[in-house]
Scaffold this motif. Structure first.
Motif, short mmCIF file in Angstrom:
data_model
loop_
_atom_site.label_atom_id
_atom_site.label_comp_id
_atom_site.label_asym_id
_atom_site.label_seq_id
_atom_site.Cartn_x
_atom_site.Cartn_y
_atom_site.Cartn_z
N MET B 1 29.54 12.36 11.65
CA MET B 1 29.03 13.53 10.74
C MET B 1 29.60 13.83 9.61
O MET B 1 31.07 14.76 9.62
N ARG B 2 29.03 14.04 8.44
CA ARG B 2 29.37 15.15 7.51
C ARG B 2 28.77 15.31 6.26
O ARG B 2 27.81 14.18 6.59
N ASP B 24 33.81 18.06 6.93
CA ASP B 24 33.87 16.90 8.29
C ASP B 24 33.12 17.99 9.59
O ASP B 24 32.95 18.99 9.57
N LYS B 25 33.45 17.27 10.70
CA LYS B 25 32.94 17.68 11.69
C LYS B 25 33.68 19.49 12.23
O LYS B 25 35.33 19.03 11.50
N ARG B 58 24.59 13.52 3.30
CA ARG B 58 24.38 14.08 4.53
C ARG B 58 24.36 12.90 5.93
O ARG B 58 23.57 12.44 6.00
N SER B 59 25.56 12.52 6.43
CA SER B 59 25.44 11.60 6.97
C SER B 59 26.05 11.53 8.87
O SER B 59 26.66 12.73 9.09
N GLY B 60 25.07 11.28 9.74
CA GLY B 60 25.14 11.67 11.07
C GLY B 60 24.67 13.01 11.44
O GLY B 60 24.62 13.96 12.47
N ILE B 61 23.47 13.94 9.79
CA ILE B 61 23.12 15.07 10.55
C ILE B 61 21.27 14.90 10.32
O ILE B 61 20.78 14.32 9.35
N THR B 64 19.69 20.96 10.41
CA THR B 64 20.55 21.64 10.30
C THR B 64 19.82 23.36 10.41
O THR B 64 18.61 23.48 10.11
N ASP B 130 23.02 19.89 13.89
CA ASP B 130 24.78 19.12 14.08
C ASP B 130 25.10 19.91 12.66
O ASP B 130 26.80 19.42 12.39
N ASN B 159 29.58 20.13 16.02
CA ASN B 159 29.35 20.23 15.34
C ASN B 159 29.92 20.85 13.65
O ASN B 159 31.41 20.91 13.60
#
Lengths: 224, 230
Positions: B1-2, B24-25, B58-61, B64, B130, B159
């Motif tokens: 997640m970033r 990052d998280k 946005r990876s793993g998001i 929002t 996230d 998150n």
């Protein structure tokens, strides 16, 4: 255009010219094309498109009912473009200078201050509208008829709160009426050229308008 | 997640902001003076304002949430209960949580700014997302409410939470500190090292560093620990 006096004067003449005749509208559009940043001066394209669509619908209805709709549509859209250019060129404080220059420290100052507060309110209102639209997107609520009611209520309420805050601020600072201000303006050579160039536009518009009144108007012929 | 900002540039009139870095998280602080571009950056990361150049990845998001600075802008309900429901929250639970018991039928706009902010934050943080982007979450809150908010944020560890603020007194623990200066977003790193490169830290932290008592983080507890250190 830097000088607000020339800008306001030019906008008034161009709007009048565009309103009274189709030729005036064409000449005013030509002036708009030459002397303004054209579409770059449009800060909120969506609002202009919305207004233009509304005018187009009214024009179509007029065209169907009495045949003058297209002329009306073209003339009003040119007036909208001039209005958008005028709003896009606005710099905070210049209406206050214009007011004092026109009508002095009392009446002029008050009118200028009102114009400034009106412009600031308009800018705040549009910013609020942007934020409200974002909030609706975040909540996944469509901004339709049911959504517009709370959004409209909110806009009016925030505007009233701002007006009250402004009034309190003026009272706290001892404002009663009028104020001292030395008006100042920057006038470039282009401002003068652009300002003088509205004269032919006005001439074209009035020539056709007078021609219409004396030779084409069935109404006037009936009167005479 | 970033969330990665790849050399983005945002322009609004005469103002421009450039940003480059990865979130990052964890809990991030984006600080900066009033008018430095914090709100603009928050809108951009939320996808509400496209950058003029560069990209945001946005990876793993999956979801929002952006909390705007003024809670009034979020109001869509005609009553406080309706407002809670519009966020997908159970009204009685939320109203009790923010000390507004019995205000179910009160218009959200009739609440004070502080009460509305509390209600708004309770609704925003009640749902799992996230990526949380909180623009000036401390504004209009009194000290006690700020501490309560910091406690709530301390539990947001699974998150990415980015807090955009110029708050100078009550802050939670942060995993990373960012600073906007002269239209550029600077990554100051992780505390406590970040406190040494942070150009405009809160005055108290500045004084502690000058006295050679650098806190480990910037929460009230860390500041107290540093101040009492012998």
């Amino acid at each position: 255009m830097q000088d607000v006096r020339i800008r306001i004067g030019a906008a008034a003449v161009l709007s009048f010219s565009a309103f009274v005749s189709l030729w005036g509208a064409a000449a005013a559009f030509f002036w708009f094309f030459i002397f303004t940043p054209r579409l770059q001066s449009i800060r909120r394209l969506r609002l202009v498109i919305g207004a233009s669509v509304m005018i187009a619908i009214i024009s179509l209805l007029l065209q169907i009912t009495n045949g003058s709709g297209y002329s009306y549509g073209i003339r009003i859209i040119v007036i909208i473009l001039i209005g958008v250019w005028l709003a896009g060129e606005y710099h905070p404080g210049e209406f206050l200078h214009l007011g004092v220059w026109l009508a002095g420290d009392h009446l002029g100052f008050d009118v200028g201050l009102m114009a400034e507060m009106g412009m600031q309110s308009l800018i705040s209102l549009l910013d609020d509208l942007d934020r409200i639209r974002i909030a609706y997107i975040l909540k996944k609520i469509p901004l339709d008829i049911t959504g517009i009611i709370p959004a409209g209520t909110l806009l009016v309420r925030m505007e009233l709160i701002r007006a009250r805050d402004n009034a309190e601020l003026l009272a706290v600072r001892g404002y009663r009426d009028g104020g001292a201000l030395q008006p100042g303006f920057k006038t470039s050579r282009l401002d003068i050229v652009a300002g003088l160039s509205v004269m032919p536009v006005f001439f074209i518009a009035t020539l056709h308008f007078v021609n219409f009144l004396y030779f084409d108007s069935a109404f006037l012929k009936g009167l005479l | 997640m970033r969330v990665s900002l790849d050399r983005i540039r945002i322009t609004r009139g005469n103002f421009s902001l450039t940003a480059d870095g990865t979130f990052d998280k964890g809990v991030h602080l984006v600080s900066g003076a009033v008018g430095s571009g914090k709100s603009t950056l928050a809108l951009c990361i939320a996808g509400m304002l496209p950058p003029e150049r560069g990209t945001i990845q946005r990876s793993g998001i999956g979801s929002t949430m952006l909390s705007l600075q003024f809670p009034e802008h979020h109001v869509t309900g005609m009553t406080a209960a309706e407002e809670c429901t519009s966020w997908g929250c159970e009204p009685d639970t939320i109203l009790a949580l923010c000390g507004l018991n019995g205000h179910n039928k009160t218009s959200p706009l009739a609440l004070s700014r502080g009460e509305l902010k509390r209600l708004h934050l309770a609704c925003v943080l009640n749902n799992p997302h996230d990526l949380f982007l909180l623009d000036e979450p401390f504004s209009s809150l009194d000290c006690e409410e700020k501490y309560a908010f910091c406690t709530l944020i301390a539990h947001h560890t699974s998150n990415i939470t980015i807090i955009f603020t110029h708050e100078q007194s009550v802050l939670p623990k942060f995993d990373r500190i960012w600073e906007i200066e002269n239209g550029i977003l600077h990554d100051r790193g992780t505390p406590p090292e970040a406190l040494k490169t942070w150009n405009s830290p809160p005055p108290l932290i500045k004084k502690l560093i000058a006295a050679g008592k650098s806190p480990r983080n910037i929460s009230q507890k860390d500041i107290l620990e540093a101040a009492c250190r012998t």
